[in-house]
Design a protein around this motif. Structure first.
Motif, PDB file in Angstrom:
ATOM      1  N   TYR A 166       9.594  -1.333   0.283  1.00  0.00           N
ATOM      2  CA  TYR A 166       9.536  -2.758  -0.087  1.00  0.00           C
ATOM      3  C   TYR A 166      10.518  -3.573   0.740  1.00  0.00           C
ATOM      4  CZ  TYR A 166      10.535  -7.030  -2.668  1.00  0.00           C
ATOM      5  OH  TYR A 166      10.760  -8.340  -3.002  1.00  0.00           O
ATOM      6  N   ALA A 171       4.607   0.581   0.374  1.00  0.00           N
ATOM      7  CA  ALA A 171       4.983  -0.309  -0.722  1.00  0.00           C
ATOM      8  C   ALA A 171       3.809  -0.609  -1.645  1.00  0.00           C
ATOM      9  CB  ALA A 171       5.561  -1.609  -0.166  1.00  0.00           C
ATOM     10  N   ASP A 172       2.612  -0.775  -1.066  1.00  0.00           N
ATOM     11  CA  ASP A 172       1.469  -1.133  -1.917  1.00  0.00           C
ATOM     12  C   ASP A 172       0.667   0.086  -2.386  1.00  0.00           C
ATOM     13  OD1 ASP A 172      -0.159  -0.341   0.231  1.00  0.00           O
ATOM     14  OD2 ASP A 172      -0.484  -2.380   0.940  1.00  0.00           O
ATOM     15  N   GLU A 198      11.970  -0.345  -8.734  1.00  0.00           N
ATOM     16  CA  GLU A 198      11.805   0.836  -7.890  1.00  0.00           C
ATOM     17  C   GLU A 198      12.682   1.970  -8.399  1.00  0.00           C
ATOM     18  OE1 GLU A 198      10.637  -0.318  -3.405  1.00  0.00           O
ATOM     19  OE2 GLU A 198      12.652  -0.871  -3.996  1.00  0.00           O
ATOM     20  N   ASN A 205       9.400  -6.472   3.675  1.00  0.00           N
ATOM     21  CA  ASN A 205       9.729  -7.878   3.456  1.00  0.00           C
ATOM     22  C   ASN A 205      10.916  -8.350   4.288  1.00  0.00           C
ATOM     23  OD1 ASN A 205       8.001  -8.948   1.003  1.00  0.00           O
ATOM     24  ND2 ASN A 205       8.557  -6.819   0.537  1.00  0.00           N
TER      25      ASN A 205
END
Length: 450
Positions: free
Chosen positions: A201, A232-233, A98, A205
């Motif tokens: 992210y 995130a995606d 990242e 998570n």
């Protein structure tokens, strides 16, 4: 001899009979495949008659399970630690791939602010005086904005008090950087949009139980995880939000759990600085518009503002501290979420996405509260002269609306839960387009005394 033999033989015979009967009862009471219970029958030579009777009575009771269940329950309670002591998994570290640089919305406008002001003044010359009395902060005091952060904070601030929102946002941030000060008042970085904030992210998570340890409800934890997963995606990104038009922006964000049309409108005005946003579901804006247009069409209408509210240069130092923040001011009362078709939408309850309302005791917002939006400064009662200045030089009201309608609506006679319908709001503000956002900001400042 016969008498003595009988005395010697009789006790033994009686003992044999007693043991045989006890054994028979024990065997008869033992279930098929059960355990050996005859050990509870003690020799009559070791105990008295009462002990033998007691042992015989306890034999079937010993087979019952309540005592075993009680012991099991006790053991489970001892093995399960209290919730406060339960293990809370730490949040994950950021990915090494990242980028450390956060993609921010630049501190710049996509249109000419001076042209927008001139357009509104041409539409209603009262705006000229309004612009001199009150700065249009979202479009004049420009700052960089992190879209993910702004949206997360707007979700965390829903349905709770301002102080609670500040605390939870800071505790949420400290989950990912425990080195931050424990108290938000001691953290100067909270005033900067470029200060530390977890990555999408990391949040996506993080376990629900971990987020709840920061004060989030289960539902809000699910909401921020859904938002984070989309960033995130790649379904959401700063670039995509900036490139989308107003309706595409709404479609993308309303898909996120916990975000409805009102939050989208606030984000578009105060974070992306879109110039032509009309939050049709905001009841505070509706009441401000009623007063604005009623005073324009009826010189007999008295516009009363709370006398304790101040504005102008003398209050500028205070207003600099009371920044509007990245998500704008909350409505003065719960606002239903609406789509372009004026239908309720979103994943949450109609009033669940309303931000906390600033109380009188919190009117002087400290600088550390910049991430939480505040009201624009209200006008002084002298605004009456400004509002009545154009009373005889007006455009007609839209078809279906009259001065009597505006007055009755202002007296809280709502139509389907609103003071104005989306179409009425669009028709009334047609001359404001394509700069409705600037005019809308001033409607929040038109707060009546009662």
């Amino acid at each position: 001899m016969r008498f003595a033999f009988s005395r010697l033989r009789f006790p033994a015979l009686r003992s044999i009979m007693s043991v045989t009967r006890s054994a028979t009862r024990s065997v008869a009471s033992t279930p098929v495949g059960g355990s050996n219970k005859t050990t509870t029958i003690v020799s009559p030579f070791a105990v008295g008659k009462s002990n033998k009777r007691k042992a015989a009575e306890e034999t079937p009771a010993a087979k019952k399970t309540p005592r075993a269940k009680k012991t099991k329950s006790s053991n489970e309670s001892a093995e399960t630690p209290p919730t406060s002591d339960a293990f809370i998994p730490p949040p994950p570290p950021p990915l090494q791939t990242e980028s450390e640089e956060k993609p921010l919305v630049p501190a710049a406008l996509t249109f000419s602010f001076e042209e927008a002001k001139a357009h509104l003044i041409r539409a209603d010359h009262r705006f000229e005086d309004i612009f001199t009395k009150l700065r249009c902060k979202p479009f004049e005091l420009l700052e960089q904005v992190h879209p993910f952060r702004a949206l997360v904070e707007s979700i965390l601030a829903q349905q709770i008090s301002w102080l609670a929102a500040l605390s939870i946002i800071h505790r949420f941030t400290r989950l990912y950087d425990p080195s931050l000060p424990e108290k938000v008042a001691d953290y100067s970085g909270s005033k900067s949009p470029t200060s530390f904030f977890p990555t999408p992210y990391q949040v996506a998570n993080t376990e629900i139980v971990t987020l709840k340890s920061a004060g989030l409800s289960t539902r809000k934890a699910e909401y921020v995880k859904d938002l984070a997963a989309r960033f995130a995606d790649g379904r959401l990104s700063t670039e995509k939000l900036l490139a989308a038009d107003d309706e595409s922006l709404a479609e993308m964000l309303i898909e996120v759990r916990g975000i409805g049309r009102w939050t989208v409108d606030m984000f578009a005005i105060f974070s992306l600085r879109r110039p032509n946003i009309l939050p049709v579901g905001d009841l505070g804006i509706q009441r401000g518009m009623l007063r604005w247009f009623l005073s324009r069409h009826s010189s007999k209408h008295t516009f009363t503002l709370s006398p304790h509210r101040l504005s102008g240069e003398s209050n500028d130092d205070k207003t600099k501290q009371a920044s509007t923040g990245a998500m704008g001011p909350p409505p003065t009362m719960p606002a239903p979420k609406t789509t372009p078709g004026s239908q309720l939408t979103g994943d949450v309850e109609p009033d669940n996405e309303v931000l906390p309302i600033l109380s009188e005791s919190q009117s002087q917002t400290p600088a550390s509260m910049k991430s939480i939006p505040a009201f624009p400064e209200p006008f002084t009662p002298s605004i009456d002269k400004t509002l009545e200045a154009d009373a005889m030089n007006t455009e007609p009201l839209p078809e279906g609306l009259s001065v009597a309608d505006l007055k009755s609506r202002l007296e809280r006679k709502k139509i389907k839960g609103a003071f104005l319908t989306p179409k009425e709001m669009e028709d009334l503000t047609a001359s404001w387009a394509p700069y409705r956002s600037l005019a809308v900001y001033y409607m929040w400042a038109l707060i009546e005394k009662n």
